[in-house]
Design a protein around this motif. Structure first.
Motif, PDB file in Angstrom:
ATOM      1  N   GLY A  20      -4.896  40.253 -24.515  1.00 50.94           N
ATOM      2  CA  GLY A  20      -6.037  41.094 -24.181  1.00 50.94           C
ATOM      3  C   GLY A  20      -7.353  40.339 -24.249  1.00 50.94           C
ATOM      4  O   GLY A  20      -7.423  39.180 -24.677  1.00 50.94           O
ATOM      5  N   TYR A  21      -8.356  41.048 -23.802  1.00 50.67           N
ATOM      6  CA  TYR A  21      -9.712  40.489 -23.798  1.00 50.67           C
ATOM      7  C   TYR A  21     -10.702  41.630 -24.012  1.00 50.67           C
ATOM      8  O   TYR A  21     -10.601  42.690 -23.372  1.00 50.67           O
ATOM      9  N   SER A  22     -11.656  41.403 -24.939  1.00 48.57           N
ATOM     10  CA  SER A  22     -12.700  42.395 -25.196  1.00 48.57           C
ATOM     11  C   SER A  22     -14.051  41.747 -24.938  1.00 48.57           C
ATOM     12  O   SER A  22     -14.267  40.580 -25.273  1.00 48.57           O
ATOM     13  N   GLN A  23     -14.962  42.532 -24.351  1.00 53.16           N
ATOM     14  CA  GLN A  23     -16.233  41.963 -23.916  1.00 53.16           C
ATOM     15  C   GLN A  23     -17.309  43.044 -23.891  1.00 53.16           C
ATOM     16  O   GLN A  23     -17.072  44.156 -23.426  1.00 53.16           O
ATOM     17  N   SER A  24     -18.494  42.687 -24.431  1.00 52.95           N
ATOM     18  CA  SER A  24     -19.669  43.541 -24.277  1.00 52.95           C
ATOM     19  C   SER A  24     -20.330  43.190 -22.956  1.00 52.95           C
ATOM     20  O   SER A  24     -20.650  42.022 -22.697  1.00 52.95           O
ATOM     21  N   LEU A  25     -20.526  44.192 -22.102  1.00 54.79           N
ATOM     22  CA  LEU A  25     -20.987  43.925 -20.744  1.00 54.79           C
ATOM     23  C   LEU A  25     -22.475  43.583 -20.672  1.00 54.79           C
ATOM     24  O   LEU A  25     -22.881  42.688 -19.954  1.00 54.79           O
ATOM     25  N   VAL A  26     -23.301  44.313 -21.381  1.00 58.00           N
ATOM     26  CA  VAL A  26     -24.748  44.067 -21.307  1.00 58.00           C
ATOM     27  C   VAL A  26     -25.335  43.851 -22.698  1.00 58.00           C
ATOM     28  O   VAL A  26     -26.544  43.914 -22.884  1.00 58.00           O
ATOM     29  N   GLY A  27     -24.482  43.586 -23.663  1.00 59.94           N
ATOM     30  CA  GLY A  27     -24.952  43.504 -25.035  1.00 59.94           C
ATOM     31  C   GLY A  27     -25.407  42.117 -25.438  1.00 59.94           C
ATOM     32  O   GLY A  27     -25.483  41.182 -24.639  1.00 59.94           O
ATOM     33  N   TYR A  28     -25.658  41.985 -26.711  1.00 51.82           N
ATOM     34  CA  TYR A  28     -26.186  40.758 -27.316  1.00 51.82           C
ATOM     35  C   TYR A  28     -25.051  39.763 -27.528  1.00 51.82           C
ATOM     36  O   TYR A  28     -24.010  40.102 -28.101  1.00 51.82           O
ATOM     37  N   ASN A  29     -25.222  38.522 -27.080  1.00 53.99           N
ATOM     38  CA  ASN A  29     -24.221  37.470 -27.199  1.00 53.99           C
ATOM     39  C   ASN A  29     -24.579  36.568 -28.379  1.00 53.99           C
ATOM     40  O   ASN A  29     -25.358  35.622 -28.243  1.00 53.99           O
ATOM     41  N   SER A  30     -24.004  36.859 -29.538  1.00 52.53           N
ATOM     42  CA  SER A  30     -24.324  36.070 -30.738  1.00 52.53           C
ATOM     43  C   SER A  30     -23.743  34.662 -30.659  1.00 52.53           C
ATOM     44  O   SER A  30     -24.319  33.714 -31.192  1.00 52.53           O
ATOM     45  N   PHE A  31     -22.595  34.512 -29.982  1.00 49.29           N
ATOM     46  CA  PHE A  31     -21.953  33.195 -29.896  1.00 49.29           C
ATOM     47  C   PHE A  31     -22.849  32.195 -29.171  1.00 49.29           C
ATOM     48  O   PHE A  31     -22.944  31.027 -29.555  1.00 49.29           O
ATOM     49  N   GLN A  32     -23.497  32.648 -28.097  1.00 47.47           N
ATOM     50  CA  GLN A  32     -24.343  31.750 -27.310  1.00 47.47           C
ATOM     51  C   GLN A  32     -25.545  31.281 -28.118  1.00 47.47           C
ATOM     52  O   GLN A  32     -25.941  30.116 -28.048  1.00 47.47           O
ATOM     53  N   TRP A  33     -26.132  32.180 -28.910  1.00 48.67           N
ATOM     54  CA  TRP A  33     -27.284  31.794 -29.736  1.00 48.67           C
ATOM     55  C   TRP A  33     -26.863  30.864 -30.868  1.00 48.67           C
ATOM     56  O   TRP A  33     -27.587  29.931 -31.223  1.00 48.67           O
ATOM     57  N   GLU A  34     -25.697  31.102 -31.455  1.00 51.21           N
ATOM     58  CA  GLU A  34     -25.204  30.198 -32.501  1.00 51.21           C
ATOM     59  C   GLU A  34     -24.995  28.795 -31.947  1.00 51.21           C
ATOM     60  O   GLU A  34     -25.216  27.800 -32.637  1.00 51.21           O
ATOM     61  N   ARG A  35     -24.557  28.715 -30.681  1.00 52.48           N
ATOM     62  CA  ARG A  35     -24.337  27.418 -30.056  1.00 52.48           C
ATOM     63  C   ARG A  35     -25.647  26.652 -29.907  1.00 52.48           C
ATOM     64  O   ARG A  35     -25.658  25.406 -29.917  1.00 52.48           O
ATOM     65  N   LYS A  36     -26.753  27.343 -29.767  1.00 56.07           N
ATOM     66  CA  LYS A  36     -28.056  26.692 -29.671  1.00 56.07           C
ATOM     67  C   LYS A  36     -28.620  26.335 -31.041  1.00 56.07           C
ATOM     68  O   LYS A  36     -29.222  25.274 -31.217  1.00 56.07           O
ATOM     69  N   ILE A  37     -28.439  27.240 -32.017  1.00 54.65           N
ATOM     70  CA  ILE A  37     -29.137  27.115 -33.300  1.00 54.65           C
ATOM     71  C   ILE A  37     -28.377  26.244 -34.298  1.00 54.65           C
ATOM     72  O   ILE A  37     -28.974  25.399 -34.981  1.00 54.65           O
ATOM     73  N   GLU A  38     -27.061  26.432 -34.416  1.00 56.76           N
ATOM     74  CA  GLU A  38     -26.318  25.772 -35.487  1.00 56.76           C
ATOM     75  C   GLU A  38     -26.339  24.248 -35.396  1.00 56.76           C
ATOM     76  O   GLU A  38     -26.533  23.578 -36.413  1.00 56.76           O
ATOM     77  N   PRO A  39     -26.143  23.621 -34.217  1.00 61.34           N
ATOM     78  CA  PRO A  39     -26.259  22.152 -34.164  1.00 61.34           C
ATOM     79  C   PRO A  39     -27.651  21.655 -34.535  1.00 61.34           C
ATOM     80  O   PRO A  39     -27.791  20.625 -35.211  1.00 61.34           O
ATOM     81  N   LEU A  40     -28.699  22.396 -34.120  1.00 57.63           N
ATOM     82  CA  LEU A  40     -30.057  22.013 -34.503  1.00 57.63           C
ATOM     83  C   LEU A  40     -30.252  22.152 -36.009  1.00 57.63           C
ATOM     84  O   LEU A  40     -30.890  21.304 -36.647  1.00 57.63           O
ATOM     85  N   LYS A  41     -29.667  23.201 -36.578  1.00 58.21           N
ATOM     86  CA  LYS A  41     -29.790  23.415 -38.023  1.00 58.21           C
ATOM     87  C   LYS A  41     -29.105  22.284 -38.792  1.00 58.21           C
ATOM     88  O   LYS A  41     -29.643  21.799 -39.799  1.00 58.21           O
ATOM     89  N   TYR A  42     -27.933  21.842 -38.312  1.00 57.19           N
ATOM     90  CA  TYR A  42     -27.248  20.752 -39.003  1.00 57.19           C
ATOM     91  C   TYR A  42     -28.010  19.439 -38.851  1.00 57.19           C
ATOM     92  O   TYR A  42     -28.073  18.632 -39.791  1.00 57.19           O
ATOM     93  N   GLU A  43     -28.582  19.216 -37.672  1.00 54.27           N
ATOM     94  CA  GLU A  43     -29.402  18.020 -37.484  1.00 54.27           C
ATOM     95  C   GLU A  43     -30.589  18.034 -38.437  1.00 54.27           C
ATOM     96  O   GLU A  43     -30.961  17.003 -39.006  1.00 54.27           O
ATOM     97  N   ARG A  44     -31.172  19.214 -38.634  1.00 46.81           N
ATOM     98  CA  ARG A  44     -32.284  19.335 -39.589  1.00 46.81           C
ATOM     99  C   ARG A  44     -31.803  19.055 -41.013  1.00 46.81           C
ATOM    100  O   ARG A  44     -32.505  18.405 -41.796  1.00 46.81           O
ATOM    101  N   VAL A  45     -30.604  19.525 -41.360  1.00 46.55           N
ATOM    102  CA  VAL A  45     -30.067  19.286 -42.703  1.00 46.55           C
ATOM    103  C   VAL A  45     -29.891  17.791 -42.953  1.00 46.55           C
ATOM    104  O   VAL A  45     -30.221  17.276 -44.031  1.00 46.55           O
ATOM    105  N   LYS A  46     -29.390  17.056 -41.948  1.00 44.61           N
ATOM    106  CA  LYS A  46     -29.211  15.605 -42.106  1.00 44.61           C
ATOM    107  C   LYS A  46     -30.557  14.910 -42.267  1.00 44.61           C
ATOM    108  O   LYS A  46     -30.722  14.059 -43.153  1.00 44.61           O
TER     109      LYS A  46
END
Length: 499
Positions: free
Chosen positions: A149-175
């Protein structure tokens, strides 16, 4: 006999003094060794390393969430015995009936998040067993051999896409923040080092001053006998000797306090006796301001944090904006299932199972709550952008001023060193002239004060030079003496810090 006891006592005292001297560890440090110890053994360095490791494992968790997950759900045993309300269709009424049953369940599921759409793929398989006790004893097995199966929010908030932008930058900042804190520890170690260096220099000057004033007082007594100096001058020399004794005691206390502070910071034994070797300033290093600003913009963790704050504020705006609209989602799956009275048939000729579900949620009246949240998030984004720009200007200004001070400080060290050499020569010359009666006490005192001040100025110039040097390294994470980025000297793989 008395002499025997006397010699035994002297030997015991000498032996005790020797043991006490051995108990006090002696350590000779230069600035480089002090900084190395600080980054290896100080409590501040331990805190810095654990802060990095915390950020490292947070990033590992983010990466793990991007991989498929396998989950086992089980209910090994569930026994139920009670009286429950049931509907009797024959009598067309509700009745209370006794119920006694046993239930067991087990299921495996594989899930994979999809960053691009924010949806989730899943693959499931489960098996359940149920047995009813009482007058009508029944046993049933039910199975879902496979369901995709597959579940999807059609017009909702995509948290995965924002994590993909923020988390690598956050780790780079930690280093980068780890390297930033390492240089901050180096700055603190430099401050403690030169505080002790100043205390040792002051103590040495006070000891030499006491020896000098004692010699001059004895010479003054001899010259007073032949009426070469007045009684007032002799009293002045005596007063200088008394003041020198008091100064030596104060400087000894200051030296002990500074030595204890450095030993505590380096996590050494509190009784460690530390002798310092003053560093010379390194070869002339001219740091271009424009180059320092470029390295600061790319490496400074504070600027990376500002970028992270802007992204997080934009994420909040995106979330509140989409939540202010209607929400729609879809969940679709296809698979097989079967039910049987025995385990052998539960996987025989399974039936196809299909599911398509679309849900819609439309806010009709909320009195402006969602719109207010969106406006708050948008205004907060504007505030974060303005604050970030101001902080960026402040950081660049700090880089410019520190580089300017560092470049000037190299010239000041040469001047301070020359002034120290001249003050020593002047004092020795004035002292000899006083001894032969060709200089008065005022000239001698003035010459001594100038020598002491020159010594302080030289140590202060060295301290400012090295503090600015490590501050520039902290702000830019770049070593201009070797032309290497500091991140090239560290390995973060596996969460282990290797210097």
């Amino acid at each position: 006999m008395n002499k025997f006891y006397y010699y035994v006592a002297l030997l015991a005292i000498a032996w005790g003094v020797n043991l006490s001297a051995q108990a006090q560890k002696r350590l000779t440090l230069d600035l480089s060794r002090t900084i190395s110890l600080a980054n290896d053994s100080s409590l501040e360095s331990f805190r810095t390393q654990n802060m990095y490791l915390s950020g490292y494992w947070q990033y590992r968790t983010y990466r793990a969430n991007r991989l498929p997950s396998l989950t086992l759900d089980m209910t090994p045993a569930q026994y139920n015995r009670d009286i429950t309300k049931r509907y009797d269709s024959g009598q067309n009424l509700d009745v209370y009936r006794r119920q006694q049953s046993y239930y067991a369940y087990g299921g495996l599921s594989v899930r994979q998040n999809l960053d691009l759409t924010g949806g989730t793929f899943y693959l499931e398989s489960n098996l359940a067993y149920m047995r009813n006790f009482g007058d009508n004893r029944t046993t049933q097995f039910t199975s879902v051999p496979i369901r995709i199966g597959y579940s999807q929010s059609l017009v909702g908030y995509n948290s995965f896409q924002w994590e993909r932008k923020i988390e690598p930058l956050k780790y780079e900042r930690v280093k980068k923040e780890f390297l930033y804190n390492v240089e901050k520890v180096s700055e603190t170690a430099t401050t403690y080092f030169f505080s002790l260096a100043m205390a040792q220099a002051e103590y040495k000057l006070a000891r030499e001053n006491l020896s000098s004033t004692d010699t001059l007082y004895r010479i003054g007594e001899q010259r007073h006998r032949i009426a070469a100096i007045s009684q007032a001058d002799l009293l002045t020399l005596k007063l200088d000797r008394v003041n020198a004794q008091n100064t030596l005691q104060n400087r000894a206390s200051d030296l002990k306090r500074a030595m204890f502070s450095l030993a505590s910071f380096l996590n050494l034994d509190k009784d460690t006796q530390i002798e310092l070797e003053l560093p010379s300033h390194s070869q002339s290093v001219e740091i271009p301001v424009d180059e320092a600003i470029l390295w600061g913009r790319s490496n400074n963790p504070q600027l990376l944090e500002l970028k992270q704050n802007i992204l997080e504020a934009e994420r909040s705006v995106d979330k509140t904006k989409k939540e202010a609209r209607f929400n729609a989602s879809v969940n679709a799956s296809i698979g097989f299932n079967q039910v049987a009275d025995n385990f052998g048939d539960v996987y025989h000729k399974p039936m196809q199972q299909d599911l398509i579900a679309v849900s819609v949620s439309v806010p009709l009246l909320d009195w402006g709550v969602r719109k207010g949240k969106y406006n708050m998030a948008r205004n907060n984004l504007n505030v974060v952008k303005i604050s970030s720009r101001q902080n960026e200007i402040n950081i660049e200004e700090e880089v410019i001023m520190t580089v300017s001070d560092f470049n000037i400080q190299q010239q000041l060290i040469a001047s301070a060193e020359e002034a120290l050499d001249l003050s020593i020569l002047a004092y020795n010359e004035t002292k000899q002239r006083f001894i032969i009666g060709k200089a008065d006490i005022s000239s001698l005192t003035l010459s001594l004060n100038r020598q002491q001040q020159a010594q302080r100025n030289y140590i202060s110039a060295l301290q400012n030079y090295w503090l600015n040097y490590y501050k520039i390294r902290r702000l830019t994470l770049f070593d201009f003496a070797t032309n290497l980025s500091l991140s090239d000297r560290f390995d973060f793989n596996g969460g282990h810090i290797i210097r």
